[in-house]
Design a protein around this motif. Structure first.
Motif: not given
Length: 296
Positions: A239-261
């Motif tokens: 996983s890669i921490y991108l900034g406040p409350k935001t992280i991304v993996t190969r499959e997912w990205k969580l930013t705040g309360e939003e999750l994206y494939a």
């Protein structure tokens, strides 16, 4: 440290007169000062900054002993603001604005053309550097990395990050996802596209590994991704921490309360948080581990 330095010490420097362009609060009260240096001394070299940096890089390569390794870091300021392009790279209608200190124009279409001309000059100078490497007989033994620090500024019509959302200074993909190119013809197979998540923080451990370093500090944020670049490994579980409350993996990205494939939805169009609470919680815990204050 570095043995040589050439260029600017700060940012927002005029591409032609090499003086700072104050911006932000109290900009009008701050003087414009010459910010162009060779080593520790002010340089009066004349010319377009992209060309000056490109030719200086070529001269550095040409004077290196061919039997000794070297590191050349070339941080072009192009195509950062201000939007200044050479006259010969512009259409006649756009050749009237070359000496003022405005960061951009009031015409979005013209801003876009200015940016394109700046990128054309950048591309030309990168070509000069690659040609110098080849002419010195270093092509097969030299690792070349090209990457940007952030996505484009889409305001004022300057950049277009579509189909990605967001722009520079945001945590949307348009602000954090940028292309990169890697070349090492003597070792890495070429003509491949790497889609695994890698980041600029991976450069130190990766280059240290390629240079034969045996041990690095344990608390580095990045990872050695040499095996991915060499095609020995096809996937990265990280996983890669991108900034406040935001992280991304190969499959997912969580930013705040939003999750994206993110692997199938790089445009961040469909929020899947409600359907995947376990993924949200797992990624949230990873964010908390990074953001939790460390003990002194």
């Amino acid at each position: 440290g570095f043995t040589d330095f050439y260029g600017m010490l700060g940012g927002m420097v005029h591409y032609f007169d090499h003086r700072t362009i104050p911006f932000g609060p109290n900009a009008k009260s701050r003087p414009r000062v010459l910010d162009w240096h060779r080593h520790d001394e002010i340089s009066d070299d004349k010319g377009y900054t992209t060309d000056l940096i490109g030719y200086e890089a070529v001269r550095f390569i040409e004077r290196q002993p061919k039997d000794q390794p070297f590191l050349l870091y070339v941080p072009f300021n192009a195509p950062h603001l201000p939007l200044h392009a050479k006259r010969e790279d512009l259409d006649p209608a756009d050749r009237t604005r070359q000496t003022d200190t405005a960061l951009y124009t009031g015409a979005p279409a013209k801003n876009r053309r200015l940016l394109a001309a700046m990128v054309a000059s950048l591309d030309e100078n990168i070509g000069r550097i690659l040609t110098a490497i080849d002419q010195q007989g270093l092509r097969w033994d030299t690792v070349v990395l090209f990457f940007s620090d952030n996505g484009g500024m889409s305001r004022f019509g300057i950049s277009d990050n579509s189909p990605l959302r967001g722009e520079k200074n945001t945590l949307r993909e348009g602000g954090v996802r940028v292309p990169a190119a890697f070349r090492w013809p003597g070792v890495w197979p070429g003509k491949r596209k790497v889609v695994e998540p890698v980041a600029y923080v991976d450069l130190l451990p990766t280059l240290a590994n390629l240079a034969g370093a045996e041990k690095l500090p344990e608390n580095l944020d990045g990872r050695n991704v040499a095996d991915v670049l060499s095609d020995k490994v096809q996937t990265l579980d990280r996983s890669i921490y991108l900034g406040p409350k935001t992280i991304v993996t190969r499959e997912w990205k969580l930013t705040g309360e939003e999750l994206y494939a993110i692997s199938s939805d790089p445009g961040e169009m469909k929020n899947l948080a409600a359907e995947n609470p376990a993924v949200v919680e797992r990624l949230r815990q990873e964010i908390l581990r990074v953001e939790r204050p460390r003990s002194p």
